[in-house]
Enzyme design. Structure first.
Site, PDB file in Angstrom:
ATOM      1  N   THR A   1      13.811   8.192  35.159  1.00 30.05           N
ATOM      2  CA  THR A   1      15.062   7.554  34.762  1.00 30.05           C
ATOM      3  C   THR A   1      15.115   7.282  33.264  1.00 30.05           C
ATOM      4  O   THR A   1      14.105   7.317  32.566  1.00 30.05           O
ATOM      5  CB  THR A   1      15.256   6.223  35.511  1.00 30.05           C
ATOM      6  OG1 THR A   1      14.230   5.303  35.129  1.00 30.05           O
ATOM      7  CG2 THR A   1      15.222   6.430  37.013  1.00 30.05           C
ATOM      8  N   ASP A   2      16.334   6.980  32.822  1.00 27.86           N
ATOM      9  CA  ASP A   2      16.531   6.608  31.428  1.00 27.86           C
ATOM     10  C   ASP A   2      16.530   5.082  31.312  1.00 27.86           C
ATOM     11  O   ASP A   2      16.206   4.375  32.272  1.00 27.86           O
ATOM     12  CB  ASP A   2      17.816   7.229  30.876  1.00 27.86           C
ATOM     13  CG  ASP A   2      19.068   6.796  31.623  1.00 27.86           C
ATOM     14  OD1 ASP A   2      19.033   5.758  32.332  1.00 27.86           O
ATOM     15  OD2 ASP A   2      20.092   7.489  31.506  1.00 27.86           O
ATOM     16  N   GLN A   3      16.924   4.571  30.175  1.00 33.20           N
ATOM     17  CA  GLN A   3      16.895   3.134  29.915  1.00 33.20           C
ATOM     18  C   GLN A   3      17.813   2.360  30.868  1.00 33.20           C
ATOM     19  O   GLN A   3      17.596   1.181  31.113  1.00 33.20           O
ATOM     20  CB  GLN A   3      17.297   2.884  28.465  1.00 33.20           C
ATOM     21  CG  GLN A   3      16.969   1.505  27.974  1.00 33.20           C
ATOM     22  CD  GLN A   3      17.218   1.383  26.481  1.00 33.20           C
ATOM     23  OE1 GLN A   3      18.002   2.125  25.896  1.00 33.20           O
ATOM     24  NE2 GLN A   3      16.535   0.443  25.854  1.00 33.20           N
ATOM     25  N   MET A   4      18.814   3.031  31.433  1.00 33.11           N
ATOM     26  CA  MET A   4      19.741   2.371  32.351  1.00 33.11           C
ATOM     27  C   MET A   4      19.301   2.514  33.809  1.00 33.11           C
ATOM     28  O   MET A   4      20.048   2.194  34.714  1.00 33.11           O
ATOM     29  CB  MET A   4      21.144   2.947  32.161  1.00 33.11           C
ATOM     30  CG  MET A   4      21.695   2.702  30.776  1.00 33.11           C
ATOM     31  SD  MET A   4      23.296   3.500  30.507  1.00 33.11           S
ATOM     32  CE  MET A   4      22.797   5.227  30.428  1.00 33.11           C
TER      33      MET A   4
ATOM     34  N   ILE B   1      18.987   5.218  35.412  1.00 31.29           N
ATOM     35  CA  ILE B   1      19.720   6.337  36.009  1.00 31.29           C
ATOM     36  C   ILE B   1      18.858   7.580  35.829  1.00 31.29           C
ATOM     37  O   ILE B   1      18.283   7.799  34.769  1.00 31.29           O
ATOM     38  CB  ILE B   1      21.086   6.528  35.328  1.00 31.29           C
ATOM     39  CG1 ILE B   1      21.952   5.279  35.531  1.00 31.29           C
ATOM     40  CG2 ILE B   1      21.781   7.776  35.854  1.00 31.29           C
ATOM     41  CD1 ILE B   1      23.214   5.260  34.690  1.00 31.29           C
TER      42      ILE B   1
END
Length: 142
Positions: free
Chosen positions: A15-18, A20
């Site tokens: 995932t990314d920082q969000m 997601i």
């Protein structure tokens, strides 16, 4: 042999920082599902490589419909949609396990080469592998 869904639990590193899932991971999930499908068919990548069959990826695409987040579980369903003995095409659907919602669709295309990277006609050299892919393609209505 009918394709069975491959289950994957989203890992934090995907995932990314969000939180997601990063778009590049869906392509990896396609490969995981394809590998699982081949193992269940009795003709795993390891078996094929031991027999001198190489299956490079010619192309891959993905269309993202809904976000997938850290901790989600998804089913990836690969379906053989094109096969002529030299080329293979698959379609993928990714669905959220909990909601059943379709999150991603995609495709991949492949060809069959021998150990010297020359085109390989499965019907002649490996009729049992040819039959498995032909049956899968027929079962999907393609």
């Amino acid at each position: 042999m009918e394709s069975a869904a491959y289950k994957h639990k989203v890992q934090y590193y995907e995932t990314d920082q969000m939180r997601i899932v990063h778009h590049s991971n869906y392509i990896r999930w396609f490969e995981e599902a394809r590998t699982d499908f081949l193992e269940k068919s009795g003709f795993s990548y390891a078996w094929m490589e031991e027999h001198g069959i190489v299956i490079p990826v010619l192309g891959v695409s993905a269309e993202y419909r809904q976000m997938v987040h850290y901790g989600d579980e998804v089913f990836v369903l690969p379906t053989v949609v094109q096969f002529n003995g030299l080329k293979l095409g698959l379609r993928y659907e990714i669905r959220n396990v909990r909601s059943g919602e379709l999150t991603t669709t995609g495709t991949s295309s492949h060809c069959f080469l021998d150990a010297d990277y020359r085109p390989l006609r499965l019907k002649k050299e490996f009729p049992e592998v040819y039959r498995m892919f032909a049956d899968c393609c027929q079962a999907s209505g393609m």
